[in-house]
Design a protein around this motif. Structure first.
Motif, PDB file in Angstrom:
ATOM      1  N   GLY A   1      39.723  38.458  38.731  1.00 35.09           N
ATOM      2  CA  GLY A   1      41.179  38.360  38.665  1.00 35.09           C
ATOM      3  C   GLY A   1      41.572  37.319  37.627  1.00 35.09           C
ATOM      4  O   GLY A   1      42.552  37.466  36.902  1.00 35.09           O
TER       5      GLY A   1
ATOM      6  N   SER B   1      43.930  37.801  34.460  1.00 37.12           N
ATOM      7  CA  SER B   1      45.158  37.006  34.322  1.00 37.12           C
ATOM      8  C   SER B   1      45.160  36.256  32.984  1.00 37.12           C
ATOM      9  O   SER B   1      46.189  36.114  32.344  1.00 37.12           O
ATOM     10  CB  SER B   1      45.365  36.066  35.519  1.00 37.12           C
ATOM     11  OG  SER B   1      44.444  35.021  35.465  1.00 37.12           O
TER      12      SER B   1
ATOM     13  N   ARG C   1      47.349  35.033  38.827  1.00 38.29           N
ATOM     14  CA  ARG C   1      46.394  35.853  39.581  1.00 38.29           C
ATOM     15  C   ARG C   1      47.085  36.622  40.700  1.00 38.29           C
ATOM     16  O   ARG C   1      46.686  37.732  41.037  1.00 38.29           O
ATOM     17  CB  ARG C   1      45.281  34.989  40.148  1.00 38.29           C
ATOM     18  CG  ARG C   1      44.321  34.578  39.034  1.00 38.29           C
ATOM     19  CD  ARG C   1      43.241  33.682  39.520  1.00 38.29           C
ATOM     20  NE  ARG C   1      42.385  34.344  40.503  1.00 38.29           N
ATOM     21  CZ  ARG C   1      41.305  33.796  41.017  1.00 38.29           C
ATOM     22  NH1 ARG C   1      40.928  32.604  40.648  1.00 38.29           N
ATOM     23  NH2 ARG C   1      40.589  34.447  41.915  1.00 38.29           N
TER      24      ARG C   1
ATOM     25  N   TRP D   1      47.032  40.623  41.421  1.00 38.91           N
ATOM     26  CA  TRP D   1      46.742  41.197  42.738  1.00 38.91           C
ATOM     27  C   TRP D   1      47.822  42.209  43.151  1.00 38.91           C
ATOM     28  O   TRP D   1      47.508  43.288  43.641  1.00 38.91           O
ATOM     29  CB  TRP D   1      46.649  40.053  43.768  1.00 38.91           C
ATOM     30  CG  TRP D   1      46.350  40.556  45.147  1.00 38.91           C
ATOM     31  CD1 TRP D   1      45.123  40.905  45.639  1.00 38.91           C
ATOM     32  CD2 TRP D   1      47.297  40.809  46.187  1.00 38.91           C
ATOM     33  NE1 TRP D   1      45.251  41.368  46.921  1.00 38.91           N
ATOM     34  CE2 TRP D   1      46.572  41.312  47.288  1.00 38.91           C
ATOM     35  CE3 TRP D   1      48.684  40.656  46.301  1.00 38.91           C
ATOM     36  CZ2 TRP D   1      47.186  41.666  48.488  1.00 38.91           C
ATOM     37  CZ3 TRP D   1      49.294  41.011  47.490  1.00 38.91           C
ATOM     38  CH2 TRP D   1      48.551  41.509  48.568  1.00 38.91           C
TER      39      TRP D   1
ATOM     40  N   SER E   1      37.849  45.619  45.534  1.00 44.01           N
ATOM     41  CA  SER E   1      38.069  44.192  45.288  1.00 44.01           C
ATOM     42  C   SER E   1      37.074  43.412  46.150  1.00 44.01           C
ATOM     43  O   SER E   1      37.036  43.618  47.362  1.00 44.01           O
ATOM     44  CB  SER E   1      39.479  43.745  45.661  1.00 44.01           C
ATOM     45  OG  SER E   1      40.317  44.835  45.897  1.00 44.01           O
TER      46      SER E   1
ATOM     47  N   GLY F   1      35.680  39.981  41.888  1.00 40.47           N
ATOM     48  CA  GLY F   1      36.870  40.534  41.222  1.00 40.47           C
ATOM     49  C   GLY F   1      37.084  42.004  41.520  1.00 40.47           C
ATOM     50  O   GLY F   1      36.872  42.453  42.645  1.00 40.47           O
ATOM     51  N   TYR F   2      37.473  42.743  40.487  1.00 40.61           N
ATOM     52  CA  TYR F   2      37.875  44.136  40.705  1.00 40.61           C
ATOM     53  C   TYR F   2      37.015  45.068  39.861  1.00 40.61           C
ATOM     54  O   TYR F   2      36.589  44.710  38.756  1.00 40.61           O
ATOM     55  CB  TYR F   2      39.330  44.328  40.276  1.00 40.61           C
ATOM     56  CG  TYR F   2      40.286  43.371  40.939  1.00 40.61           C
ATOM     57  CD1 TYR F   2      40.687  43.579  42.255  1.00 40.61           C
ATOM     58  CD2 TYR F   2      40.769  42.258  40.254  1.00 40.61           C
ATOM     59  CE1 TYR F   2      41.563  42.694  42.865  1.00 40.61           C
ATOM     60  CE2 TYR F   2      41.643  41.367  40.859  1.00 40.61           C
ATOM     61  CZ  TYR F   2      42.032  41.598  42.164  1.00 40.61           C
ATOM     62  OH  TYR F   2      42.887  40.735  42.775  1.00 40.61           O
TER      63      TYR F   2
END
Ligand code: BTX
Length: 324
Positions: free
Chosen positions: A19, A23, A30, A34, A49, A54-55
């Protein structure tokens, strides 16, 4: 911003991205990242996630025709730079005509479903949800109105090329049907708004069956889809390929006046050239031999008495001697 986030995640090829990294790249907090991820998930993107990692995109997004998916890696100059995407709509052509005057050249209107999809001459176009590509492209060429029928020829050649690039051998049944294994895979509906000496806009409607396994009884014997013929292709990939091919050929026509090259491509795919066909006008049908397609995109046919005649699109339909 959501578009940028989805691009970062798509670019990251299913690896995790933190994240914090997102960002930093986008200059947002962040928690804003989200929030955007949350709404992308709600839209159908399968994003995983994990704390501290993170993603990442868990699997390819559902083959949604969203503007983000289409715009990602779309290598065109102007086609598809603005995309209106709907879950459902009456007809993308009808909507495109409503917005054409205000929107930019090359705008695309696309929908997962059409409830009143239209064919030519008031016919119906079956357009079930998530099964095909139902899209309309707004074009604003600086040409005289009488030259616009050639755009249907350009569209036919471009769609055939696009499918060929993706490994599908299709044919074109003059003037505007794309044929696969003898059945109709795709239709084109070109609509024009013009004054005597000026084109206001053209709406090029393209309907292609992709995932359909069944069709309504009335068209079961004449219609087919890529899936039915054994091709498992992404609708998004097809749309991108069509837009690229179409832009190339369209600019060749508008800027370079190069109709020969386009007609040659069109003829290469033609399923009527050199064949005996019925030319049908109202209740009359005449058996003729199709000997050529000329530089205007019109059919040149030989009648049974040997006379040669030019047949223009819009005034007739044609049928093969042995069926569709
Ligand atoms: P067309 O007049 O050549 O074809 C319409 C005929 O094709 C129908 O009468 C029927 O027999 C058959 N047909 C109907 N639905 C299908 C289908 N899904 N697959 C194969 N055959 C079918 C062709 O007109 C032009 C179609 C353009 C459709 C696009 S979709 C996006 C845009 N929006 C809109 O309302 N129309 C265009």
């Amino acid at each position: 911003m959501r578009k940028k986030i989805i691009n970062i995640i798509l670019d990251n090829n299913r690896e995790f991205i933190s994240g914090e990294e997102i960002s930093k790249q986008l200059g947002i907090s962040r928690s804003a990242v989200w929030k955007h991820i949350k709404s992308l998930k709600e839209e159908g993107y399968n994003i995983e996630s994990i704390n501290k990692k993170g993603y990442r995109l868990k699997e390819k997004p559902k083959d949604l025709l969203s503007s983000q998916n289409i715009a990602h890696e779309l290598n065109t100059k102007f086609l598809g730079k603005s995309i209106f995407h709907f879950e459902t709509i009456d007809s993308t052509n009808t909507y495109a005509k409503k917005i054409a005057s205000e929107e930019v050249d090359g705008t695309v209107v696309i929908s997962e479903e059409q409830t009143l999809g239209r064919g030519r001459l008031g016919r119906i176009w079956d357009s079930k949800a998530y099964e095909g590509i139902w899209m309309s492209i707004i074009l604003k060429p600086n040409i005289l109105p009488y030259r616009t029928p050639f755009l249907t020829i350009i569209a036919g050649a471009s769609i055939a090329n696009a499918l060929n690039n993706l490994g599908v051998s299709v044919g074109i049944k003059w003037p505007n049907d794309i044929i696969l294994n003898g059945k109709k895979l795709c239709g084109i509906l070109t609509e024009l708004s013009a004054e005597i000496e000026r084109v206001n806009y053209i709406v090029l409607g393209i309907g292609m069956n992709v995932k359909n396994l069944n069709f309504p009884n009335e068209i079961e014997n004449i219609a087919t889809s890529l899936c039915k013929e054994g091709y498992d292709l992404s609708r998004v990939d097809i749309v991108r390929e069509i837009l690229c091919e179409l832009e190339k050929n369209y600019l060749e026509f508008i800027k370079n006046e190069n109709r020969e090259k386009i007609i040659d491509t069109y003829k290469k795919y033609s399923v009527v050239l050199g064949k005996n066909i019925f030319v049908i006008k109202n209740d009359d049908r005449e058996l003729v031999e199709c000997v050529d397609i000329n530089i205007d995109g019109n059919l040149i046919v030989k009648k049974s008495n040997g006379a040669i005649k030019e047949v223009m699109s819009g005034e007739v339909s044609v049928r093969g001697e042995n069926g569709y």
